[in-house]
Enzyme design. Structure first.
Site, short mmCIF file in Angstrom:
data_model
loop_
_atom_site.label_atom_id
_atom_site.label_comp_id
_atom_site.label_asym_id
_atom_site.label_seq_id
_atom_site.Cartn_x
_atom_site.Cartn_y
_atom_site.Cartn_z
N GLY A 75 0.92 -0.98 0.18
CA GLY A 75 -0.28 -0.08 -0.05
C GLY A 75 0.91 1.10 -0.02
O GLY A 75 0.91 2.54 -0.71
N THR A 76 2.06 1.51 0.69
CA THR A 76 2.82 2.67 0.99
C THR A 76 3.21 2.67 -0.31
O THR A 76 3.78 3.84 -1.01
CB THR A 76 4.17 2.48 1.69
OG1 THR A 76 3.34 1.94 3.11
CG2 THR A 76 5.03 3.56 2.15
N ASN A 159 -7.53 4.25 9.02
CA ASN A 159 -7.45 2.54 9.62
C ASN A 159 -7.69 2.65 10.94
O ASN A 159 -6.76 1.76 11.42
CB ASN A 159 -5.84 2.68 9.33
CG ASN A 159 -5.13 3.82 9.37
OD1 ASN A 159 -4.96 5.28 8.71
ND2 ASN A 159 -3.96 3.73 10.14
N GLN A 187 -7.88 -0.37 3.20
CA GLN A 187 -8.10 -0.98 4.96
C GLN A 187 -9.76 -1.12 4.15
O GLN A 187 -10.69 -2.06 4.92
CB GLN A 187 -8.95 -0.02 5.47
CG GLN A 187 -7.29 0.78 6.52
CD GLN A 187 -7.09 -0.83 7.34
OE1 GLN A 187 -7.60 -1.38 7.69
NE2 GLN A 187 -5.70 -0.62 7.83
N HIS A 209 -2.08 -7.95 2.03
CA HIS A 209 -1.87 -7.76 3.27
C HIS A 209 -3.06 -7.50 4.42
O HIS A 209 -3.32 -8.10 5.40
CB HIS A 209 -0.37 -8.07 4.52
CG HIS A 209 -0.30 -6.72 4.42
ND1 HIS A 209 -0.39 -6.51 6.06
CD2 HIS A 209 -0.03 -5.43 3.83
CE1 HIS A 209 -0.40 -5.55 5.89
NE2 HIS A 209 0.19 -4.29 4.85
N THR A 245 11.62 -6.93 -11.82
CA THR A 245 10.76 -7.82 -12.28
C THR A 245 9.51 -8.95 -11.81
O THR A 245 9.22 -7.93 -10.10
CB THR A 245 11.45 -9.19 -11.96
OG1 THR A 245 13.47 -9.23 -12.77
CG2 THR A 245 11.48 -11.09 -11.63
N CYS A 334 3.87 6.60 14.90
CA CYS A 334 4.70 6.54 13.96
C CYS A 334 5.26 5.53 13.46
O CYS A 334 5.95 4.24 14.56
CB CYS A 334 5.49 7.43 14.01
SG CYS A 334 7.19 7.01 14.66
N1 PLP Z 1 -3.15 2.79 3.82
C1 PLP Z 1 -3.54 2.45 5.10
C2 PLP Z 1 -4.79 3.27 4.95
C3 PLP Z 1 -3.35 1.82 5.53
O1 PLP Z 1 -3.71 0.78 6.79
C4 PLP Z 1 -1.72 0.74 5.53
C5 PLP Z 1 -1.00 -0.28 6.26
O2 PLP Z 1 -0.41 -0.30 7.06
C6 PLP Z 1 -1.02 2.00 4.80
C7 PLP Z 1 -1.37 2.32 3.34
C8 PLP Z 1 0.25 0.88 4.19
O3 PLP Z 1 -0.25 -0.19 3.46
P1 PLP Z 1 1.61 -1.64 3.61
O4 PLP Z 1 1.51 -1.97 4.60
O5 PLP Z 1 1.18 -2.89 2.25
O6 PLP Z 1 2.58 -0.26 2.54
#
Ligand code: PLP
Length: 411
Positions: A75-76, A159, A187, A209, A245, A334
């Site tokens: 997600g990040t 979240n 989320q 995940h 890859t 954090c």
């Molecule tokens: N965005 C939200 C709302 C999240 O809850 C999270 C997870 O912690 C992320 C982004 C980041 O996802 P990832 O842990 O796959 O980088």
């Protein structure tokens, strides 16, 4: 602590990471040994077939074209790609410093790239505050849009509080004004009927995940024709917007997990929603315990119970929950290991010691019973200053972790 066993607790931290579904495990192990999906030989083509099958599954679940699905490390990265990529592409096209509209309840995966862009002089930004329930008003977001706004980034669901934003209304209004919309649906995906086309979003981020896939893989949906500058350059995979890859096993597992999560979604929403409501109802009977977030179930995720607890310290609560073998989250802070108050809770004006209990596809009645038993014991005991009798520790894993007391991670 047994470092070889991932889950031993009464696990109520599914919003941080939910266990992979069996079909995802199978796909991951099947494709772990894959050839390089860009190679032209037959083994390469087989690996590529698995990647493209997953892309189809994701596109089907999201209602977009497979061509619009870009695989990331999570997600990040998906959020960073959308936010930086759209802003940089806009700057390159117009020669102007683009303006971003976002909210004070975003995950750091969005708020940090925005802050970084502004600090570098690559963008300006307006950050919209939520109401006390964590929701932002669509009109307030639209009022913040200016002639130079290149991107609006509003998460689908939060979240910490589980607050659901009105992305379909925002998407329609912004499409009419020709302004790009990115939404972090990390989320939301396991619980809400996410529909890229109907919502008229230009970009959307997912993380496997959080819906029963493995850690380390995510998706950026980038709609056809959306100019996006890549974050990294290399072999040109995934429309040259995300070189590298293909992670065949992770991607295959992500695809089957999402297909299964979407098929299971209505039933899971009902089952887990009922468990979460029973948990919340059993806890707000305690003095000085409040449930936060939207009161209307249509406006909150069904699996998150966010509480404020008066009169106890967050460190002491975390220690007692660990002793009793209950895995939960203090709500946020954090990822660096430093203690920090949650900017989301501050923006919503929420006080008291936060506790987020989040459920998922493996949650059971027994988990709820155990959490109720432990919290009904621990909260009055901590308030009375009677620490650690060890009574509830008997069957617990004893996974005390001093680091965790200082370092809640924003998830
Ligand atoms: N965005 C939200 C709302 C999240 O809850 C999270 C997870 O912690 C992320 C982004 C980041 O996802 P990832 O842990 O796959 O980088």
């Amino acid at each position: 602590m047994d470092a070889t066993v991932p889950f031993m607790s009464t696990y109520l931290d599914h919003a941080a990471s939910t266990p992979p579904r069996p079909a995802a495990r199978t796909a991951l192990s099947t494709w772990l040994e894959a050839a390089n999906g860009s190679a032209s030989h037959l083994d390469g083509q087989r690996a590529r077939g698995a990647v493209e099958a997953a892309r189809e599954q994701l596109a089907g679940a999201l209602n977009c074209s497979p061509h619009e699905v870009v695989f990331t490390s999570g997600g990040t990265e998906a959020d960073n790609l959308a936010v930086k990529g759209i802003v940089w592409a806009s700057r390159q096209r117009t020669g102007r410093v683009p303006h971003i509209v976002t909210t004070a309840v975003e995950h750091p995966a969005v708020s940090e790239p925005v802050r970084w862009l502004v600090e570098r002089g690559d963008a300006t930004a307006t950050v919209v505050d939520p109401g006390p329930d964590g929701r932002v008003a669509v009109e307030v977001v639209l009022d913040a849009v200016r002639d130079d706004t290149a991107l609006v980034s509003v998460m689908t669901a939060n979240n910490e509080l589980g607050a659901v934003q009105d992305i379909p209304t925002l998407g329609t209004a912004l499409r009419q004004r020709g302004v790009r919309l990115h939404t972090d649906a990390v989320q939301a995906m396991a619980w809400l009927d996410v529909d890229v086309d109907a919502w008229q979003v230009d970009a959307l981020a997912l993380s496997a995940h959080k819906f029963g896939g493995p850690q380390g893989v995510g998706v950026a949906v980038l709609r056809r024709g959306l100019p996006v500058e890549p974050l990294s350059h290399g072999g040109g995979q995934d429309r040259a917007v995300r070189s590298g890859t293909f992670a065949t096993g992770l991607v295959a597992a992500c695809g089957v997990a999402l297909a299964e999560a979407v098929a299971d979604r209505p039933a899971l929403r009902a089952r887990v929603g009922a468990l979460a409501d029973r948990l919340a109802a059993g806890l707000i009977t305690l003095d000085g315990v409040r449930r936060n977030g939207p009161t209307d179930p249509a406006h909150r995720l069904p699996n998150i119970v966010h509480l404020s607890i008066d009169g106890i310290a967050s460190d002491a609560l975390a220690l007692e929950l660990d002793r009793a073998g209950v895995a939960a989250s203090g709500g946020a802070a954090c990822g660096s290991g430093a203690a920090a108050a949650s900017p989301v809770l501050a923006a919503a004006g929420i006080e008291g010691t936060p506790l987020r209990l989040s459920l998922g596809w493996t949650s059971t009645d027994a988990d709820v019973d155990r959490a109720l038993e432990v919290l009904h014991d621990v909260i009055p005991r901590l308030r009375a200053g009677r620490l650690s009798p060890g009574r509830l520790n008997a069957g617990g894993p004893g996974r005390l972790n001093a680091g965790r007391l200082r370092a809640e991670v924003a998830r």
